[in-house]
Design a protein around this motif. Sequence first.
Motif, PDB file in Angstrom:
ATOM      1  N   ASP A 138       1.019  -1.575  -0.492  1.00 61.20           N
ATOM      2  CA  ASP A 138      -0.031  -0.135   0.105  1.00 61.20           C
ATOM      3  C   ASP A 138       0.743   1.018  -0.612  1.00 61.20           C
ATOM      4  OD1 ASP A 138      -1.686   2.328   0.415  1.00 61.20           O
ATOM      5  OD2 ASP A 138      -2.503   1.140   1.940  1.00 61.20           O
ATOM      6  N   LYS A 139       1.008   1.613  -1.306  1.00 60.44           N
ATOM      7  CA  LYS A 139       1.615   3.231  -1.193  1.00 60.44           C
ATOM      8  C   LYS A 139       2.005   3.946  -0.286  1.00 60.44           C
ATOM      9  CE  LYS A 139       4.774   1.650  -5.227  1.00 60.44           C
ATOM     10  NZ  LYS A 139       3.945   0.908  -6.186  1.00 60.44           N
ATOM     11  N   SER A 140       0.366   4.187  -0.037  1.00 62.86           N
ATOM     12  CA  SER A 140      -0.179   5.247   0.520  1.00 62.86           C
ATOM     13  C   SER A 140       0.484   5.741   1.437  1.00 62.86           C
ATOM     14  CB  SER A 140      -2.034   5.640   0.028  1.00 62.86           C
ATOM     15  OG  SER A 140      -2.805   4.208   1.826  1.00 62.86           O
ATOM     16  N   ASN A 143       3.245   6.883   2.354  1.00 64.83           N
ATOM     17  CA  ASN A 143       3.212   8.866   2.567  1.00 64.83           C
ATOM     18  C   ASN A 143       3.055   8.625   3.876  1.00 64.83           C
ATOM     19  OD1 ASN A 143       3.508   9.514   0.398  1.00 64.83           O
ATOM     20  ND2 ASN A 143       1.658   8.581  -0.769  1.00 64.83           N
ATOM     21  N   HIS A 144       1.959   8.094   4.568  1.00 67.48           N
ATOM     22  CA  HIS A 144       1.369   8.814   5.752  1.00 67.48           C
ATOM     23  C   HIS A 144       2.647   8.072   7.032  1.00 67.48           C
ATOM     24  CE1 HIS A 144      -2.433   9.005   4.833  1.00 67.48           C
ATOM     25  NE2 HIS A 144      -3.018   7.913   4.364  1.00 67.48           N
TER      26      HIS A 144
END
Length: 348
Positions: A138-140, A143-144
């Motif tokens: 999960d690439k997001s 970011n988080h």
Amino acid sequence: MIQSILLKNFRNHETFKLEINKPFVYIYGENGSGKTSILEGIYFCSTTKSHRTSDEKELIKTNEMFAQVVIKNDDQTYEIVVSKFGKRTKVNHVEKRKLSEFLGHLNVVMFAPNDLELIQGSPLVRRQFMDFELLQVDKSYLNHLNTYKKVLKQRNSLLKKVDIKDDYTFLNILGDQLYEQGIILINQRKQFLDELNILFKANYQKFSQNVVDIIYKPDQDEASFKKHLQKQQRQDILYQTTLTGPHRDDFFIRFNAFDSKTYTSQGETRLIVIALKLALLEWIESKTNHKVVLLLDDVLSELDQQKQDIFLKTLPKQHQIIMNSVMPIDMDHIQMIELTKERTHVKL
Ligand SMILES: Nc1ncnc2c1ncn2[C@@H]1O[C@H](COP(=O)(O)OP(=O)(O)O)[C@@H](O)[C@H]1O
Ligand SMILES: [Mg+2]
């Protein structure tokens, strides 16, 4: 499925070439013959990281300028080269400058002896495990995680300067941001461990009657994290650091009624970690719809004969497996490779 592997100037391998013709590859040879290095090479070409060193120049054979790994699977060729100038990656001979264009195609799960640290090591090892696996699918999440770390750093440096009597406006803003990102991490980690736990228990049951569970130990849950950031901010100011949050998370493996970290034997710990890796493989496949290759480094050592037999029998049949050990085994339908010094130095 991986069709061929080429290592050049990788660790002790000058040129190592392997054409694979069966789903189960078994490499054996004496200590120091370069068995782990082959799996490390595959792992490196999959993740652009080594599983045993953060100093990638170590991978380059002594007195050589670069190390190279080329892997062909059904329809693609992946290549990674490391030199003193850094790393370069190619897919089908075309250079990929962005890591995201290279990663995620050739998926592997590795078991290596130092993975016992997952149980025996510090909470940092387990946080890195959760983060590494989550960001792969999960690439997001990445970011988080990065935003959380950045805000945490800002907040901590502000906490070193701020005085009890000061105005807290900026501190409050950072606290809100930390909370926003933090609860995403907490919830994703919780969901990951919940899903992994189901697969883990099922895999572990194949080896043993003991009852195991993955227990997430978030430092804070959603409600208490918010409360802490608001109400107990004074404490953070006094201690000049953010005392609580997902940067302090942990999990443990409950073994019957006990914490496996202090309770289980070396052999039992090994089985727990193996089951965890098999679960991880199933989890990644369910999330990505990609086939995952299983790499098993020295997995049989410290298992008694009976456990070794059970282990070999229960290996997932539908996966490609590349494993190594010091001794050959007697098994049908496997590609056996004896690693000798001559093989390592084969000239093409
Ligand atoms: N950069 C390097 N150049 C040359 N030899 C190396 C390098 N790094 C490690 N080695 C050597 O490679 C050998 C193979 O290591 P390894 O793959 O761990 O063996 P195995 O798993 O078969 O016991 C070791 O003897 C080690 O000293
Ligand atoms: Mg080894």
